[in-house]
Design a protein around this motif. Structure first.
Motif, PDB file in Angstrom:
ATOM      1  N   GLU A   1       2.710   7.164  25.395  1.00 22.95           N
ATOM      2  CA  GLU A   1       3.180   7.978  27.052  1.00 22.95           C
ATOM      3  C   GLU A   1       4.137   7.197  27.539  1.00 22.95           C
ATOM      4  OE1 GLU A   1       1.988   8.932  31.380  1.00 22.95           O
ATOM      5  OE2 GLU A   1       0.254   8.699  29.998  1.00 22.95           O
ATOM      6  N   ILE A   2       3.875   5.566  27.742  1.00 24.54           N
ATOM      7  CA  ILE A   2       4.489   5.112  28.285  1.00 24.54           C
ATOM      8  C   ILE A   2       6.256   4.745  27.518  1.00 24.54           C
ATOM      9  CG2 ILE A   2       5.771   2.917  28.939  1.00 24.54           C
ATOM     10  CD1 ILE A   2       2.548   2.757  29.709  1.00 24.54           C
ATOM     11  N   LEU A   3       6.011   4.590  26.568  1.00 24.82           N
ATOM     12  CA  LEU A   3       6.840   4.073  25.431  1.00 24.82           C
ATOM     13  C   LEU A   3       7.775   5.571  25.324  1.00 24.82           C
ATOM     14  CD1 LEU A   3       5.626   0.960  24.908  1.00 24.82           C
ATOM     15  CD2 LEU A   3       6.420   1.722  22.964  1.00 24.82           C
ATOM     16  N   CYS A   4       7.393   6.717  25.248  1.00 29.76           N
ATOM     17  CA  CYS A   4       8.157   7.760  24.706  1.00 29.76           C
ATOM     18  C   CYS A   4       8.642   8.647  25.841  1.00 29.76           C
ATOM     19  CB  CYS A   4       7.409   8.874  23.456  1.00 29.76           C
ATOM     20  SG  CYS A   4       6.971   8.558  22.767  1.00 29.76           S
TER      21      CYS A   4
ATOM     22  N   GLU B   1       5.312 -10.879  23.498  1.00 30.24           N
ATOM     23  CA  GLU B   1       6.074  -9.534  23.322  1.00 30.24           C
ATOM     24  C   GLU B   1       5.632  -8.766  22.977  1.00 30.24           C
ATOM     25  OE1 GLU B   1       9.009 -10.208  23.771  1.00 30.24           O
ATOM     26  OE2 GLU B   1       9.763 -12.495  23.479  1.00 30.24           O
ATOM     27  N   ILE B   2       5.770  -7.200  23.355  1.00 36.28           N
ATOM     28  CA  ILE B   2       5.169  -6.166  23.187  1.00 36.28           C
ATOM     29  C   ILE B   2       5.184  -5.473  21.906  1.00 36.28           C
ATOM     30  CG2 ILE B   2       7.634  -4.801  23.449  1.00 36.28           C
ATOM     31  CD1 ILE B   2       4.305  -3.565  25.117  1.00 36.28           C
ATOM     32  N   GLU B   3       5.825  -5.736  20.882  1.00 37.02           N
ATOM     33  CA  GLU B   3       6.610  -5.995  20.067  1.00 37.02           C
ATOM     34  C   GLU B   3       4.815  -6.572  19.394  1.00 37.02           C
ATOM     35  OE1 GLU B   3       8.975  -6.808  21.404  1.00 37.02           O
ATOM     36  OE2 GLU B   3      10.180  -7.946  19.850  1.00 37.02           O
ATOM     37  N   ASP B   4       4.669  -8.177  19.562  1.00 33.25           N
ATOM     38  CA  ASP B   4       3.580  -8.194  19.264  1.00 33.25           C
ATOM     39  C   ASP B   4       2.600  -7.930  19.076  1.00 33.25           C
ATOM     40  OD1 ASP B   4       5.386 -10.528  17.880  1.00 33.25           O
ATOM     41  OD2 ASP B   4       5.760 -11.362  19.131  1.00 33.25           O
TER      42      ASP B   4
ATOM     43  N   LYS C   1       2.223  -4.579  16.984  1.00 30.76           N
ATOM     44  CA  LYS C   1       1.586  -5.350  15.365  1.00 30.76           C
ATOM     45  C   LYS C   1      -0.435  -5.771  15.550  1.00 30.76           C
ATOM     46  CE  LYS C   1       6.572  -6.536  14.371  1.00 30.76           C
ATOM     47  NZ  LYS C   1       7.058  -8.085  14.402  1.00 30.76           N
ATOM     48  N   ARG C   2      -0.710  -6.280  16.952  1.00 29.00           N
ATOM     49  CA  ARG C   2      -1.801  -6.668  16.899  1.00 29.00           C
ATOM     50  C   ARG C   2      -2.435  -5.181  17.189  1.00 29.00           C
ATOM     51  NH1 ARG C   2      -3.293 -11.470  18.709  1.00 29.00           N
ATOM     52  NH2 ARG C   2      -4.513 -10.721  19.981  1.00 29.00           N
TER      53      ARG C   2
ATOM     54  N   LEU D   1       6.703   3.382  17.514  1.00 29.46           N
ATOM     55  CA  LEU D   1       6.439   2.645  18.686  1.00 29.46           C
ATOM     56  C   LEU D   1       6.792   1.190  18.336  1.00 29.46           C
ATOM     57  CD1 LEU D   1       3.270   2.836  19.301  1.00 29.46           C
ATOM     58  CD2 LEU D   1       4.426   4.290  20.676  1.00 29.46           C
ATOM     59  N   LEU D   2       7.415   0.919  17.667  1.00 32.82           N
ATOM     60  CA  LEU D   2       8.130  -0.193  16.849  1.00 32.82           C
ATOM     61  C   LEU D   2       9.659  -0.006  16.831  1.00 32.82           C
ATOM     62  CD1 LEU D   2       5.825  -2.650  14.312  1.00 32.82           C
ATOM     63  CD2 LEU D   2       6.684  -3.265  16.208  1.00 32.82           C
ATOM     64  N   ALA D   3       9.816   1.406  16.237  1.00 30.80           N
ATOM     65  CA  ALA D   3      11.066   1.552  15.860  1.00 30.80           C
ATOM     66  C   ALA D   3      12.127   1.726  18.040  1.00 30.80           C
ATOM     67  CB  ALA D   3      11.334   3.560  15.176  1.00 30.80           C
ATOM     68  N   ILE D   4      11.293   1.912  18.600  1.00 24.58           N
ATOM     69  CA  ILE D   4      11.293   2.448  19.186  1.00 24.58           C
ATOM     70  C   ILE D   4      11.408   1.587  20.301  1.00 24.58           C
ATOM     71  CG2 ILE D   4      10.895   3.287  21.960  1.00 24.58           C
ATOM     72  CD1 ILE D   4       8.882   5.432  20.704  1.00 24.58           C
ATOM     73  N   VAL D   5      11.018   0.079  20.443  1.00 22.54           N
ATOM     74  CA  VAL D   5      11.044  -1.251  20.401  1.00 22.54           C
ATOM     75  C   VAL D   5      12.436  -1.571  20.404  1.00 22.54           C
ATOM     76  CG1 VAL D   5      10.171  -3.961  21.010  1.00 22.54           C
ATOM     77  CG2 VAL D   5       8.876  -1.470  21.424  1.00 22.54           C
ATOM     78  N   ASN D   6      12.439  -1.377  19.447  1.00 20.05           N
ATOM     79  CA  ASN D   6      13.593  -1.761  18.563  1.00 20.05           C
ATOM     80  C   ASN D   6      15.141  -1.638  18.876  1.00 20.05           C
ATOM     81  OD1 ASN D   6      12.289  -4.154  17.310  1.00 20.05           O
ATOM     82  ND2 ASN D   6      12.274  -2.867  14.860  1.00 20.05           N
ATOM     83  N   CYS D   7      15.158   0.047  19.247  1.00 22.30           N
ATOM     84  CA  CYS D   7      16.334   0.521  19.519  1.00 22.30           C
ATOM     85  C   CYS D   7      16.518  -0.261  20.478  1.00 22.30           C
ATOM     86  CB  CYS D   7      15.960   1.716  19.693  1.00 22.30           C
ATOM     87  SG  CYS D   7      16.440   2.442  18.018  1.00 22.30           S
ATOM     88  N   VAL D   8      15.505  -0.098  22.087  1.00 17.41           N
ATOM     89  CA  VAL D   8      15.488  -0.381  23.525  1.00 17.41           C
ATOM     90  C   VAL D   8      16.486  -1.388  23.328  1.00 17.41           C
ATOM     91  CG1 VAL D   8      14.529  -1.386  25.400  1.00 17.41           C
ATOM     92  CG2 VAL D   8      13.687   0.432  24.696  1.00 17.41           C
ATOM     93  N   LYS D   9      15.553  -2.491  22.607  1.00 13.29           N
ATOM     94  CA  LYS D   9      16.591  -4.109  22.168  1.00 13.29           C
ATOM     95  C   LYS D   9      17.766  -4.206  22.177  1.00 13.29           C
ATOM     96  CE  LYS D   9      12.518  -6.830  22.922  1.00 13.29           C
ATOM     97  NZ  LYS D   9      10.972  -7.696  22.644  1.00 13.29           N
TER      98      LYS D   9
END
Length: 453
Positions: A329-332, A353-356, A359-360, A370-378
């Protein structure tokens, strides 16, 4: 330096005269120089750069005694496609340098081309033209070509396909030097003069990677994305990386157009096909993205960011198990600007970090999305740079990925992507393309990429 508001209409004693909508031929070179300067630097005078094209022929020695050029004359055609295959005139090309070369290449002749009312030296004009050509506010490599005539381009393309002209290099010179909107106008004119669809004729005349690349250039972005998604879902095993790449990087308007194009092309709803081809939380995230409901405002709310960061922490690191729904919900749905703030607050709360944490807490396709969204945001450019690097360094070069990314980002941020590529991997995208593909396909990709960053 002083500039009149419109040097073409206000010559201010320079001896330039407009008579009954015509400019005397003797003034064409200086008028064209002024018009290209103004359209390039001021971005305010579009008609001169489009209509004052015959002066280029005059500068190349094709003068006609006493001829005058009428503004908006439909008989005026661009010589670029016919006689200047080295164009494009794009963000990485200095328009005035081309003029200077046409005029003889020497500084004295070049200075004479500048109306004295501009009160500007050739060196300053060249400097300004170069500065505008690498305008730092827009990092795309394909822009609207100022020397554009759809009919002329369509006519040359028809000759190429008929075998009258050397086809492939000319096709590269035209289609990679025009923005998508201009390519659509070319396709429309081609249909008028030939009675055929340009895409169909390219398929008949060309083959392989080069054909696929040129067809991608004349396909609407939404339809092209739709075809890429369909191909990904039609394969023996759904290529989830393509679904993730496209659906996480398009804005709401593009996603709406994509869904419409998908239905037009296949008479099926995109959401229905995604539902049948994917499952679980991954499917839920894809569908939420496809609906195009992400907040796109630039405003940020620090208190809401703290609240969402706490929700993410409690949905993952703080509990046994993971509440995937909260992450989806939050990331999308949150804007990229807001997500940046959320990630900062999350790091304060969780010391990670959120990506860590993703992954965990998660794995598989949902984690990838979700990692793709994080990477695009950053850093969106770095995200695509990594995609291109993997496509080029794969055991077998992923040419579909090269086409998809280079074509889709060329009118967006391909210069940024190239800079990120160089920073991350130490080599230029240009050089790696040349090392991994060849021939006209290589030339086409390199042309779309523009200048070597």
């Amino acid at each position: 330096m002083t500039l009149p508001s419109n040097p073409l209409v206000e010559p201010k004693g320079d001896g330039l005269e407009e008579k009954e909508g015509h400019w005397p031929q003797k003034d064409w070179p200086r008028l064209l120089a002024a018009s290209l300067f103004c359209s390039s630097h001021l971005r305010g005078l579009r008609f001169p750069a489009r209509d004052f094209l015959s002066p280029v022929d005059a500068l190349k020695g094709k003068r006609e005694s006493g001829r005058t050029l009428k503004k908006n004359d439909p008989s005026v055609v661009a010589p670029a496609a016919e006689s200047l295959p080295f164009l494009p005139l794009g963000p990485q090309t200095t328009e005035f340098s081309f003029l200077l070369e046409s005029h003889g290449g020497d500084t004295a002749s070049g200075q004479k081309m500048i109306p004295s009312s501009l009160d500007v030296s050739l060196a300053t004009l060249l400097s300004l033209s170069r500065a505008s050509s690498t305008y730092t506010g827009i990092k795309r490599t394909t822009e609207e070509c100022v020397c554009f005539n759809a009919f002329a381009d369509a006519e040359v393309i028809q000759k190429c396909i008929q075998g009258i002209r050397d086809s492939e290099q000319t096709l590269i010179g035209i289609l990679t030097a025009r923005c998508y909107a201009q390519r659509q106008l070319i396709a429309k004119e081609y249909r008028k003069i030939s009675g055929k669809d340009l895409k169909d004729d390219l398929k008949t005349d060309l083959t392989g990677n080069f054909e696929r690349l040129l067809k991608a250039l004349i396909t609407s972005p939404a339809t092209y994305d739709a075809k890429q998604l369909k191909k990904a879902m039609k394969s023996f095993q759904t290529d989830d990386s393509v679904l993730i790449e496209i659906l996480t990087t398009r804005n709401n308007k593009q996603l709406k157009e994509l869904s419409e194009a998908y239905f037009t092309e296949y008479k099926k709803n995109l959401v229905d096909d995604l539902t049948s081809q994917t499952s679980g939380y991954f499917r839920k995230a894809l569908i939420l993205l496809t609906e195009g409901k992400r907040d796109e405002s630039l405003d940020v709310n620090k208190s809401l960011a703290k609240k969402d960061a706490q929700i993410l922490y409690e949905a993952g690191e703080k509990r046994w198990g993971t509440d995937e729904d909260k992450f989806i919900e939050i990331l999308c749905l949150r804007s990229f600007s807001q997500l940046r703030l959320i990630f900062e607050e999350y790091k304060i709360i969780s010391q990670r970090e959120i990506e860590d944490s993703i992954k965990r807490e998660m794995s598989g396709h949902l984690a990838d999305l979700l990692l793709a969204i994080v990477n695009c945001v950053k850093n969106t450019a770095a995200f695509f740079a990594e995609k291109l690097y993997k496509a080029l360094k794969a055991t077998e070069t992923d040419k579909w990925a090269l086409d998809r990314i280079i074509v889709s980002r060329s009118e967006n941020d391909l210069l940024d992507i190239q800079a990120a590529y160089k920073k991350q991997y130490g080599s230029s995208l240009h050089s790696d393309i040349k090392s991994n593909v060849s021939g006209r396909y290589e030339a086409g990709l390199v042309n779309i990429c523009g200048k070597n960053v």
